[in-house]
Design a protein around this motif. Sequence first.
Motif, PDB file in Angstrom:
ATOM      1  N   LEU A 188       0.821  -1.211   0.000  1.00 39.48           N
ATOM      2  CA  LEU A 188       0.000   0.000   0.000  1.00 39.48           C
ATOM      3  C   LEU A 188       0.852   1.256   0.000  1.00 39.48           C
ATOM      4  O   LEU A 188       0.548   2.228  -0.710  1.00 39.48           O
ATOM      5  N   LEU A 189       1.919   1.261   0.791  1.00 42.71           N
ATOM      6  CA  LEU A 189       2.806   2.422   0.819  1.00 42.71           C
ATOM      7  C   LEU A 189       3.406   2.700  -0.560  1.00 42.71           C
ATOM      8  O   LEU A 189       3.486   3.855  -1.003  1.00 42.71           O
ATOM      9  N   ILE A 190       3.818   1.641  -1.257  1.00 41.57           N
ATOM     10  CA  ILE A 190       4.415   1.819  -2.577  1.00 41.57           C
ATOM     11  C   ILE A 190       3.391   2.341  -3.569  1.00 41.57           C
ATOM     12  O   ILE A 190       3.644   3.304  -4.305  1.00 41.57           O
ATOM     13  N   VAL A 191       2.210   1.727  -3.608  1.00 41.55           N
ATOM     14  CA  VAL A 191       1.200   2.081  -4.609  1.00 41.55           C
ATOM     15  C   VAL A 191       0.595   3.444  -4.330  1.00 41.55           C
ATOM     16  O   VAL A 191       0.455   4.277  -5.241  1.00 41.55           O
ATOM     17  N   LEU A 192       0.234   3.707  -3.087  1.00 46.10           N
ATOM     18  CA  LEU A 192      -0.400   4.985  -2.757  1.00 46.10           C
ATOM     19  C   LEU A 192       0.613   6.125  -2.725  1.00 46.10           C
ATOM     20  O   LEU A 192       0.254   7.277  -2.965  1.00 46.10           O
ATOM     21  N   GLY A 193       1.863   5.807  -2.411  1.00 41.41           N
ATOM     22  CA  GLY A 193       2.869   6.862  -2.308  1.00 41.41           C
ATOM     23  C   GLY A 193       3.559   7.197  -3.597  1.00 41.41           C
ATOM     24  O   GLY A 193       4.364   8.132  -3.648  1.00 41.41           O
ATOM     25  N   SER A 194       3.255   6.486  -4.665  1.00 40.04           N
ATOM     26  CA  SER A 194       3.901   6.747  -5.948  1.00 40.04           C
ATOM     27  C   SER A 194       3.340   7.995  -6.607  1.00 40.04           C
ATOM     28  O   SER A 194       2.141   8.255  -6.561  1.00 40.04           O
ATOM     29  N   GLY A 195       4.229   8.759  -7.245  1.00 45.57           N
ATOM     30  CA  GLY A 195       3.785   9.919  -8.009  1.00 45.57           C
ATOM     31  C   GLY A 195       3.574   9.591  -9.473  1.00 45.57           C
ATOM     32  O   GLY A 195       3.389  10.483 -10.291  1.00 45.57           O
TER      33      GLY A 195
END
Length: 412
Positions: A347-354
């Motif tokens: 979730l951190l990777i997917v939601l935090g991606s620009g």
Amino acid sequence: MSSTASRPTSSPPRNAPGAFPPNTNANTSTGTRAGTGTGTGTLCALRTHLRRATPALLAYAAVRLVGLLLLNQWAHHQHHGVWPILATQWDADWYLGIAHHGYTHHLGTRYDANNLAFFPLYPYLVKAVAVLTPGTRATTGLAISIAASFLAAWGVFAVGHHLHGRRVALLLTFLWAALPVGLVQWMGYTESLFTAFAAWSLYAVLTGRWLWAGTLASLSGLTRPTGIATAAAVTVTALLSLRHRFSPRALAAAALAPAGWLAYLGWVGVRLGRWDGYFAVQRLWHNEWDGGVETLRRVREVLVQDSTPELFLVTVTVTLLVSVVLYALCVWDRQPLPLLVFTGVLLLIVLGSGGVYFPRARFLMPAFPLLLPLALHLSRASSRFRALAVTAALLGSAYCGAYMVLVWPSAP
């Protein structure tokens, strides 16, 4: 909805976060081992596992076939062929390009054009298997994805069964199959292969098979960038287990789990002659991590600012928001630590991606533990409600999948 109500007595107890199963030498999921020192016990255990999972695998196949049938009818009316859609377009074309010609040697300056952004295990597997099988590499790639999807569904079932018993495991497998973007599981993409590695790696952690857990996590790290989530789940759990009992196998798993992911990043750096080579490639794909700023902007744009938002973008946005809620329920339910670490990092990777927004629902497809609260709720619901929910999920998934590849102007 609460997933903390009492569970049926037939369900095995869940592991609390930080609780670790006994060593496999003393505990197996299939009972006493037969033929110690030979392959007989392993073969018997495999058959038992497969027989137990057969209803779930049949349900999985039914969901995918219904989606394929609707896609075929819709594509026929639009004069499209189904096989090119599933096997050769969008990301599948990139993987086939790598299988045909290998990786580029230069970083370049063009945006969205450097194939080093795509991890190597799947395209090289396609290349290797295609030598031994008839047909094109595109056909081989699609066959690998379909085969991997059944291994993934089996792994999802195994985790669910280990934690909550057969009914919840069956519903969990069905819900994973019926995700809105579930059609991707039968496309020339890496999601099915990655989910198979991740699911069985998590199952291996839950049952104390440390070397299997580390090996499968390492393979997941060679399959997708988000393989670091699997590696984190195995490494964190293994290291914390050492507080209770030192285990050379757990220590080895902790070191092995991130090896595949680190190896590919190191190889890209050497190939491009710069230590940050892979991250430079990702910048050319607009995939820098911004802590969720771009995600929040797009969510606001789709739900508030756009008077007529595109249906597929609404589906993606709702998927992201529901995933956050489901993760909170997973924490509330005190899921085992490796599952929480895996889905949390993902979730951190997917939601935090620009980076690009529309594939975010696909990127979260491997996060099947997020569906456990829903599976638990459905297992306790009335038969009528469960039948309605299952039917709605099946038809919704079939429609969303066909809409995604036939109507949405970009790509899955």
